[in-house]
Scaffold this motif. Structure first.
Motif: not given
Lengths: 324, 324
Positions: A190-197, A261-271, A225-227
């Motif tokens: 049901e999520a609108d966004v998933v975050i990996f802190p 994590y890989g693009s199959g799981l992760l859509d965005g990544w902050l460095v 899915v962003v981390g």
């Protein structure tokens, strides 16, 4: 907006405080790592769940990032007087009460998810905190000491040994047979966004993803899915994450963790801005990337964490728009 | 000289301190009451055993007679913040450590007698302390409140209700099926004297005697069995013993308690000087009796308790001489 966050301990908890500030009206579900749970003195201790609960509930020791504020250590010193250890694990008197209540409820037959909900009744963390699983999972670390290979509990590796020896392998014992706790898969669906802190990608988020069904549910949710990188300038922000990254063959860099994590799981990544040069490499791996300040330098104020959370949500929005 | 003492809590513990002073070379075995044991917060609490252990080991709160000195109450106040009670039972932080160690060892499979021995390794009480049984026995008290008859745990009756309602019956639940702990019957068989200190004749010594085999072993040991009246001037020395005496149909007097034990079990009985008039009645019941000061007015110094112990040993000697 419904946000799901996979969280470990200190880094996850501080990010969550920023996220609450950045998105005060959001419905936030936290899937907490329980791989670092440990039985001490016959009591069930859940360090990561408690760090999230205490941090968001205002009971955390801000300086050390874990444990209770205004803590005393009478019980521990008495246990030591009985010759009962381990002494290397810092359980304070206030903290003991949490573990006593939890152990009593588990003994009475309540699952950990129900116990966590009951504990949160007091702390009112402002998020829904669910353990990744009601089943017992314990992260063990294979090490070699004096030429002998053995497995130690993650807490022994992290707290007692302070990751001073190489981790040869990291194994979430029990994960394969575990089921996600009630509500975990539903929250993801049901999520609108998933975050990996910026939690540890191996022993925190990696352990959560090791519970069968969770990784698949995130990959199939069809939402951004962003981390946030826990590595800044090729060193972990907190502690000794590089040791456990090496155990899974991942270099300690913002780019390598994203690729892990890989693009199959992760859509965005902050460095972090110091890692701006890595953006190209990460984007070429199919992961949208932005370089922004990633140091939670003011844990009490939470403004840096809130800014990071806003960047994560903005990146998620970008991902959504690109997908159309 | 080998002395066996059947002990409850405060009165028994203070008498034992006097006995150690009066007979420093004696080999003293204490058979401790466990009928007042209670599970609180998932932990096994043994108030009488701990009172003996703390008192003889120098850890007791002298003013209140139970619990630890220099005690703090962080754990309890945190438990209350979680809404977890009971709040009427005063467990301090130092005390909690004892219950945590005990519960952990019991959970690991050790019997209570082995656990008690391990705890005493730290406290060095100078006596051998054995619980009356390794089996679970819980004294329940039948009461009537609001026209309804119900059974409450002894601690609830004693500590929460403060014996404010009549005890209709006192039942050591589990005693019938229990066995004496290892060493209990052996210690009695090898004793030179058996002493009943001024502990509660119903819920302390009575409960110990309710464990099948103990009463018989004492009666058959063929050595002097002497006791000290817990009733002075027709009122209990400590607390509310008259309430539980009434439940078993015994009046609250030094003579009635002696008769309750009976000449089949008891050879000698000490009453306080204020009860000197009762000596004749007690002796006519076949129990040798002396009137001596029985108030342990100086718990810290222990000189009164030591004098009482000397009187008890002297009475035992008289019994032995008369028997020839």
């Amino acid at each position: 907006m419904r946000i799901v966050v996979l969280a470990g301990g200190i880094g996850g908890a501080r990010f969550l405080r920023g996220l609450k500030a950045a998105a005060p009206d959001a419905d936030i579900t936290v899937i907490g790592n329980t791989g670092d749970d440990i039985h001490l003195f016959g009591l069930k201790v859940c360090p990561d769940l408690d760090t999230v609960m205490y941090t968001l509930g205002g009971g955390i020791n801000e300086e050390q990032g874990w444990g209770r504020t205004d803590e005393t250590f009478q019980v521990k010193s008495e246990l030591a007087a009985y010759g009962v250890g381990p002494e290397w694990f810092g359980l304070g008197d206030r903290d003991f009460a949490t573990h006593i209540v939890r152990t009593q409820m588990l003994g009475a037959g309540y699952p950990l998810s129900a116990v966590t909900e009951a504990l949160c009744d007091r702390w009112q963390p402002g998020v829904r905190l669910i353990p990744m699983s009601d089943d017992r999972i314990e992260t063990h670390v294979a090490v070699e000491t004096d030429g002998e290979r053995k497995a130690v509990h993650f807490q022994e590796y992290w707290v007692k040994l302070r990751a001073s020896v190489d981790a040869l392998a990291v194994v979430p014992v029990g994960a394969e047979q575990a089921k996600p706790a009630p509500g975990v898969l539903e929250a993801i669906a049901e999520a609108d966004v998933v975050i990996f802190p910026p939690s540890n990608p191996v022993v925190s988020i990696g352990t959560i993803l090791a519970v069968p069904g969770i990784r698949e549910a995130i990959a199939e949710a069809g939402v951004p899915v962003v981390g946030l990188s826990p590595i800044v300038g090729d060193a972990p922000v907190r502690g000794m994450a590089d040791k456990v990254l090496a155990a899974v063959g991942v270099e300690a860099s913002a780019a390598a963790v994203a690729e892990h994590y890989g693009s199959g799981l992760l859509d965005g990544w902050l460095v972090d801005t110091v890692d701006a040069a890595a953006v190209e490499r990460i984007e070429s791996a199919g992961i949208r990337c932005r370089a922004v300040p990633l140091l939670m330098t003011d844990p009490e104020e939470g403004t840096a964490a809130a800014a990071m959370a806003r960047e994560a949500l903005a990146l998620a929005e970008e991902v959504r728009e690109v997908r159309g």
